[in-house]
Design a protein around this motif. Structure first.
Motif, PDB file in Angstrom:
ATOM      1  N   TYR A 137       4.397  52.617 -47.685  1.00 48.22           N
ATOM      2  CA  TYR A 137       3.790  51.830 -48.767  1.00 48.22           C
ATOM      3  C   TYR A 137       2.918  50.701 -48.210  1.00 48.22           C
ATOM      4  O   TYR A 137       3.286  50.061 -47.233  1.00 48.22           O
ATOM      5  CB  TYR A 137       4.880  51.192 -49.639  1.00 48.22           C
ATOM      6  N   ARG A 147       3.362  48.913 -63.338  1.00 47.35           N
ATOM      7  CA  ARG A 147       4.075  49.539 -62.217  1.00 47.35           C
ATOM      8  C   ARG A 147       3.064  49.960 -61.162  1.00 47.35           C
ATOM      9  O   ARG A 147       1.865  49.894 -61.383  1.00 47.35           O
ATOM     10  CB  ARG A 147       4.856  50.777 -62.682  1.00 47.35           C
ATOM     11  N   GLY A 148       3.565  50.448 -60.054  1.00 42.08           N
ATOM     12  CA  GLY A 148       2.693  50.857 -58.964  1.00 42.08           C
ATOM     13  C   GLY A 148       2.357  49.634 -58.127  1.00 42.08           C
ATOM     14  O   GLY A 148       3.213  49.084 -57.460  1.00 42.08           O
ATOM     15  N   ARG A 151      -2.911  52.111 -56.740  1.00 43.07           N
ATOM     16  CA  ARG A 151      -2.668  52.576 -58.095  1.00 43.07           C
ATOM     17  C   ARG A 151      -1.863  51.557 -58.895  1.00 43.07           C
ATOM     18  O   ARG A 151      -0.991  50.875 -58.356  1.00 43.07           O
ATOM     19  CB  ARG A 151      -1.982  53.948 -58.122  1.00 43.07           C
ATOM     20  N   GLN A 165       0.065  62.866 -54.010  1.00 42.86           N
ATOM     21  CA  GLN A 165       0.906  63.074 -55.180  1.00 42.86           C
ATOM     22  C   GLN A 165       0.107  63.708 -56.324  1.00 42.86           C
ATOM     23  O   GLN A 165      -1.112  63.571 -56.396  1.00 42.86           O
ATOM     24  CB  GLN A 165       1.475  61.736 -55.656  1.00 42.86           C
TER      25      GLN A 165
HETATM   26  C1  T46 Z   1       3.904  55.863 -57.004  1.00 40.27           C
HETATM   27  C2  T46 Z   1       4.097  55.603 -58.446  1.00 40.27           C
HETATM   28  C3  T46 Z   1       3.330  56.557 -59.319  1.00 40.27           C
HETATM   29  C4  T46 Z   1      13.458  55.690 -54.394  1.00 40.27           C
HETATM   30  O1  T46 Z   1      14.591  55.359 -53.991  1.00 40.27           O
HETATM   31  N1  T46 Z   1      13.012  56.958 -54.178  1.00 40.27           N
HETATM   32  C5  T46 Z   1      11.781  57.370 -54.586  1.00 40.27           C
HETATM   33  O2  T46 Z   1      11.420  58.533 -54.364  1.00 40.27           O
HETATM   34  C6  T46 Z   1      10.926  56.422 -55.272  1.00 40.27           C
HETATM   35  C7  T46 Z   1       9.552  56.839 -55.729  1.00 40.27           C
HETATM   36  C8  T46 Z   1      11.400  55.164 -55.478  1.00 40.27           C
HETATM   37  N2  T46 Z   1      12.652  54.807 -55.056  1.00 40.27           N
HETATM   38  C9  T46 Z   1      13.156  53.465 -55.374  1.00 40.27           C
HETATM   39  C10 T46 Z   1      12.401  52.310 -54.704  1.00 40.27           C
HETATM   40  C11 T46 Z   1      12.532  51.174 -55.694  1.00 40.27           C
HETATM   41  O3  T46 Z   1      13.745  50.500 -55.474  1.00 40.27           O
HETATM   42  O4  T46 Z   1      13.016  53.232 -56.771  1.00 40.27           O
HETATM   43  C12 T46 Z   1      12.641  51.899 -57.040  1.00 40.27           C
HETATM   44  C13 T46 Z   1      11.352  51.840 -57.862  1.00 40.27           C
HETATM   45  O5  T46 Z   1      10.264  52.275 -57.028  1.00 40.27           O
HETATM   46  P1  T46 Z   1       8.813  51.610 -57.117  1.00 40.27           P
HETATM   47  O6  T46 Z   1       8.931  50.164 -57.380  1.00 40.27           O
HETATM   48  O7  T46 Z   1       8.037  52.010 -55.901  1.00 40.27           O
HETATM   49  O8  T46 Z   1       8.242  52.347 -58.431  1.00 40.27           O
HETATM   50  P2  T46 Z   1       6.780  52.352 -59.044  1.00 40.27           P
HETATM   51  O9  T46 Z   1       6.906  52.846 -60.430  1.00 40.27           O
HETATM   52  O10 T46 Z   1       6.108  51.034 -58.859  1.00 40.27           O
HETATM   53  O11 T46 Z   1       5.957  53.411 -58.145  1.00 40.27           O
HETATM   54  C14 T46 Z   1       6.345  54.780 -58.087  1.00 40.27           C
HETATM   55  C15 T46 Z   1       6.331  55.309 -56.641  1.00 40.27           C
HETATM   56  O12 T46 Z   1       7.109  54.464 -55.801  1.00 40.27           O
HETATM   57  C16 T46 Z   1       4.938  55.385 -56.060  1.00 40.27           C
HETATM   58  O13 T46 Z   1       4.935  56.138 -54.864  1.00 40.27           O
HETATM   59  O14 T46 Z   1       2.843  56.323 -56.583  1.00 40.27           O
HETATM   60  O15 T46 Z   1       5.461  55.570 -58.863  1.00 40.27           O
END
Ligand code: T46
Length: 137
Positions: free
Chosen positions: A119, A46-47, A95, A56
């Motif tokens: 992002y 992830r990330g 990250r 954060q």
């Molecule tokens: C990070 C790491 C540690 C939202 O609607 N609201 C939110 O506040 C967040 C964080 C995400 N979302 C939605 C966007 C995507 O459709 O949730 C879904 C998954 O998000 P993402 O693919 O960005 O998730 P990760 O696990 O890759 O990353 C997250 C955070 O996005 C990021 O800021 O630092 O966790």
């Protein structure tokens, strides 16, 4: 690269433990958003992004995962497995999270609301931005 890990004071007694998070006290920024990641499937990474501005604090409140931080010059890997430690992830840090334990719950405190514009999801673009910043110095 300096890795910022905040040691969080554990309160509690023989009933169990409690940790309080308070902005500008043990969290070094105003808390505008809290989210948590759980149920991550085996083998998933992830990330894979950075943020232009977001700051954060990331806490493995349950279970563990590995965390890669990359500031464009150096890469550091660490294990997050302690609910009494908060990893500070500053802006413009690439990250990646992986090797999630089945029970892993990562809680994230952020200093801004969700904004996809913040992002940087392309690693090449991230590296070019880091080089641009260091040329300006
Ligand atoms: C990070 C790491 C540690 C939202 O609607 N609201 C939110 O506040 C967040 C964080 C995400 N979302 C939605 C966007 C995507 O459709 O949730 C879904 C998954 O998000 P993402 O693919 O960005 O998730 P990760 O696990 O890759 O990353 C997250 C955070 O996005 C990021 O800021 O630092 O966790």
């Amino acid at each position: 690269m300096e890795v910022k890990l905040v040691q969080l004071q554990k309160h509690g007694d023989d009933r169990g433990a409690l940790i309080a998070l308070e902005d500008q006290k043990n969290v070094p920024f105003p808390i505008r958003r809290v989210y948590y990641l759980f149920g991550t499937k085996p083998g998933v990474r992830r990330g894979l992004h950075a943020h232009h501005n977001l700051r954060q604090m990331i806490i493995a409140v349950r279970g563990s995962c590995r965390f890669l931080l990359d500031d464009g010059r150096e890469r550091v890997e660490l294990l997050l497995d302690n609910p009494a430690q908060g990893l500070i992830v500053e802006s413009m840090m690439w990250r990646e999270m992986y090797d999630f334990s089945e029970d892993c719950v990562l809680m994230v405190l952020a200093d801004a609301h969700y904004d996809e514009i913040d992002y940087v999801r392309d690693y090449k673009e991230f590296i070019e931005m880091c080089r641009g910043e260091s040329d300006e110095k």
